[in-house]
Design an enzyme around this catalytic site. Structure first.
Site, PDB file in Angstrom:
ATOM      1  CE  LYS A  92      -3.594  -0.447  -0.380  1.00 35.76           C
ATOM      2  NZ  LYS A  92      -4.308  -0.800  -1.642  1.00 35.76           N
ATOM      3  CG  HIS A 140      -8.305   5.854   3.266  1.00 36.62           C
ATOM      4  ND1 HIS A 140      -7.052   6.376   3.553  1.00 36.62           N
ATOM      5  CD2 HIS A 140      -8.107   4.970   2.249  1.00 36.62           C
ATOM      6  CE1 HIS A 140      -6.160   5.837   2.762  1.00 36.62           C
ATOM      7  NE2 HIS A 140      -6.764   4.987   1.954  1.00 36.62           N
TER       8      HIS A 140
END
Length: 349
Positions: free
Chosen positions: A106, A316
């Site tokens: 990530k 997110h």
């Protein structure tokens, strides 16, 4: 009598001509048959395009040469190791990677790999091989069979982000080749942890909250370093393991944030590190406002631009500010140590 002799000579000539043509036809028939039987088989580049997982592939019979690892490495750089192969199947050689993107998850490793694959002198495995962490027991020949074929002057690459946090990976890579160039894409460890959690949540909607996983105890506020999303961000600790086997000069630390804000600038550093001509530049990128990261402009012969898949750029979840601050305080000394070790200040504090 004379005419009869002429006719005999004429018929003999016709018979000889027919026999010659028959021999030529037979010769070409067998030649063509031989070529058909020696046509190259499908290689793992096709498997990558079809999305076959590395663990489901078997070693290519063409490359099954049982030699010791050191000899294997030397042989992989020779062009005469395929002398027994058909001419139609000797276009390039399968070599071990000269450079590996070893981390971090990530951080932007997929974007970096896709940007690098624009370069004509880079050939890279599409799928993550996971050889040095999961499939080491399959052997070096299996690993090399996954590699794309390259010509002289081209670089073979692969990327597996979990290598950076795998204790055994540095020694295993060094056993193969201690001169391997290593690229680490790093990102603010707090943002990286949230992104990691977001990816896992998309696959497992019943996952506990981020704060319950990040904190050992809500009242004490202690960070749980056993959670992988937190542990990966301890870059300094992981780098210490790698520096036992590789000098710092063989590492390039790519800033994940700058790979988004200035992809051409970071790609210039990467190309210099790999000893490549600066081919990938500003002309190749545009910023996709919807996804929130740069994409590649429409390649020649393609109908549309190339962007990373739907799994990239997910929104997110909302994390309590106090939890994020606890994480920032926790990472601060590790970040500063990493700045000193790498010689770069990434400005995450």
């Amino acid at each position: 009598m004379g005419c009869s002799a002429c006719r005999v000579r004429f018929n003999s000539a016709k018979a000889l001509s027919f026999l010659t043509m028959l021999l030529i036809f037979t010769y070409f028939f067998y030649c063509l048959t031989g070529i058909c039987h020696s046509a190259p088989r499908t290689f793992y580049a096709d498997d990558e395009r079809l999305g076959t997982p590395p663990g489901n592939r078997s070693a290519s019979p063409v490359d099954a040469r049982a030699v010791q690892p050191r000899s294997l490495l030397e042989d992989s750089n020779k062009n005469n190791d395929n002398n027994n192969m058909p001419v139609s199947n000797t276009f390039g050689s399968k070599r071990f990677p000269q450079a590996i993107i070893i981390g971090v998850k990530k951080g932007g490793t997929r974007a970096l790999l896709e940007f690098l694959r624009i370069h004509p002198d880079v050939r890279a495995v599409g799928a993550e091989p996971h050889f040095f962490d999961r499939f080491y027991d399959k052997g070096l020949e299996w690993y090399r069979s996954l590699m794309p074929r390259t010509l002289d002057g081209q670089i073979t690459m692969e990327k597996t982000p979990s290598y950076f946090v795998t204790k055994e990976a540095p020694s295993r890579i060094c056993t193969l080749n201690c001169q391997t160039k290593l690229i680490v894409v790093v990102r603010d460890p707090v943002t990286r942890a949230v992104s990691d959690y977001t990816q896992t949540l998309s696959k497992n909607p019943g996952l506990p909250s981020f704060q319950s996983l990040a904190l050992r105890n809500a009242s004490t506020g202690l960070i749980d370093t056993s959670w992988s999303a937190v542990r990966i961000g301890l870059y300094a600790k992981h780098l210490e393991n790698w520096l036992q086997y590789f000098p710092l000069s063989q590492f390039l630390f790519v800033c994940g944030e700058r790979l988004v804000s200035n992809p051409a600038g970071e790609m210039a550093r990467v190309q210099d590190f790999l000893g490549l001509k600066r081919v990938v530049s500003e002309k190749h990128f545009y910023f996709n406002q919807t996804k929130g990261f740069p994409c590649l402009k429409k390649p020649e012969g393609s109908s549309r631009p190339r962007c990373l898949g739907k799994s990239k750029g997910r929104p997110h979840p909302q994390i309590p500010t106090a939890v994020l601050q606890k994480l920032r305080d926790f990472y601060r000394p590790y970040n500063r140590h990493f700045y000193q070790m790498s010689g770069q200040d990434f400005g995450w504090d």
